[in-house]
Enzyme design. Structure first.
Site, mmCIF file in Angstrom:
data_model
loop_
_atom_site.group_PDB
_atom_site.id
_atom_site.type_symbol
_atom_site.label_atom_id
_atom_site.label_comp_id
_atom_site.label_asym_id
_atom_site.label_seq_id
_atom_site.Cartn_x
_atom_site.Cartn_y
_atom_site.Cartn_z
ATOM 1 N N SER A 62 -14.941 -26.235 -9.559
ATOM 2 C CA SER A 62 -15.716 -27.459 -9.330
ATOM 3 C C SER A 62 -14.877 -28.685 -9.665
ATOM 4 O O SER A 62 -14.882 -29.681 -8.930
ATOM 5 C CB SER A 62 -16.987 -27.451 -10.179
ATOM 6 N N ALA A 156 -19.330 -27.425 -5.178
ATOM 7 C CA ALA A 156 -19.096 -27.758 -6.582
ATOM 8 C C ALA A 156 -20.419 -27.905 -7.320
ATOM 9 O O ALA A 156 -21.404 -28.394 -6.765
ATOM 10 C CB ALA A 156 -18.306 -29.063 -6.689
ATOM 11 N N LYS A 157 -20.426 -27.465 -8.576
ATOM 12 C CA LYS A 157 -21.597 -27.712 -9.427
ATOM 13 C C LYS A 157 -21.353 -29.059 -10.112
ATOM 14 O O LYS A 157 -20.901 -29.136 -11.262
ATOM 15 C CB LYS A 157 -21.792 -26.585 -10.438
ATOM 16 N N ALA A 158 -21.590 -30.098 -9.347
ATOM 17 C CA ALA A 158 -21.238 -31.452 -9.745
ATOM 18 C C ALA A 158 -22.492 -32.252 -10.109
ATOM 19 O O ALA A 158 -23.537 -32.125 -9.458
ATOM 20 C CB ALA A 158 -20.498 -32.152 -8.606
ATOM 21 N N TYR A 162 -27.083 -33.634 -8.348
ATOM 22 C CA TYR A 162 -28.390 -33.386 -8.953
ATOM 23 C C TYR A 162 -29.278 -34.627 -9.010
ATOM 24 O O TYR A 162 -30.414 -34.550 -9.483
ATOM 25 C CB TYR A 162 -28.213 -32.789 -10.353
#
Length: 288
Positions: A62, A156-158, A162
């Site tokens: 990420s 990506a866990k960005a 969110y």
């Protein structure tokens, strides 16, 4: 419950353990202004972090996708997680590992001269959706759409991805729902605000292709488990008009684990046997 900034314990931060209340950053931290941050959510069961190395590897990936080289190896991230669990005397816990661009010489959009920092915290956290594991969660349908991978690195866990999740979950809770279901930029069923979604029809499972959403580690685990159980799994684009035809639905995620869904908007689902079976099997797997 105590606020998250006012607790006893320790947080691993930039290579060392610091008292929980002292784990602070400057107000001009780049990530606070421009969302230059990536993170992982993980669960520890009986002293073992489930799929721990996969999470650490994804954190680094990420960061790479955000042009942000995280200055730690997978082994060092694993050591940080172990240290924070031990320091807080936790064997069953939720972990949050986060890396971000800190305060430095740059305070515009560009931030190549700013240090990349990392922290790991752990705390006790029960069922994400409360009693939904028994009766099924109730979901709203979000007004926002998951974006195209041509506009943002959806793999990506960005943190920035969110923003609409927070807005959609607030709107859902205001309607008495636990969460919200997103469609993507093309109009296909996508995911919930922090979990992947699965549907069941005539004993077969259908789940969205992760081409514009995060391919969750729990999602991958559950698909493998279903196939080992002899269940047919269709990874495909799902249209909203198909929702009335599904009999069961469930969510997967580190925080959500495997949670049945009883309602999405006007559509209702049974908390059926296959959903219960995979939920029980997942519980056994993570604690094995």
């Amino acid at each position: 419950m105590a606020a998250y900034d006012d607790r006893d314990g320790f947080i691993w931060m930039d290579g060392k353990l610091v008292p929980w209340r002292e784990a602070n950053v400057h107000v001009l931290t780049h990530a606070l202004h421009y969302a230059s941050s990536v993170f992982e959510g993980e669960r520890c069961y009986n002293g073992k972090v489930f799929k721990s190395r996969e999470h650490s590897e994804r954190l680094l990936e990420s960061g790479r996708l955000l042009d942000m080289t995280i200055p730690y190896t997978v082994d060092q991230i694993e050591e940080a997680k172990a240290a924070v669990l031990k320091a807080n005397n936790l064997t069953d816990a939720y972990l949050r590992v986060v890396a971000w661009r800190g305060a430095g010489e740059d305070m515009g959009v560009a931030s190549a001269r700013n240090p990349v920092r990392m922290a790991a915290a752990a705390w006790e956290w029960g069922a994400y959706y409360g009693d939904a594991k028994m009766q099924g969660a109730k979901l709203d349908i979000a007004k926002w759409k998951r974006p195209s991978p041509e506009t943002i690195p959806t793999a990506a866990k960005a943190a920035g991805l969110y923003m609409i999740c927070t807005m959609s979950k607030h709107a859902a809770e205001a309607k008495g729902c636990s969460d919200a279901l997103f469609f993507d930029y093309r109009g296909y069923v996508a995911e919930a605000t922090g979990a992947n979604v699965f549907f069941i029809k005539d004993g077969e499972v259908h789940t969205p292709i992760p081409d514009a959403i995060l391919n969750g580690i729990t999602r991958q685990t559950v698909i493998s488990m279903l196939k080992d159980m002899g269940v047919t799994v269709h990874e495909r684009h799902i249209l909203p008009e198909e929702l009335p035809g599904f009999q069961q639905c469930f969510l997967t995620g580190t925080a959500a684990e495997v949670t049945p869904v009883g309602q999405i908007g006007e559509y209702h689902f049974q908390v059926g046997q296959l959903t219960r079976d995979i939920s029980v099997a997942y519980e056994k797997l993570v604690r094995s």
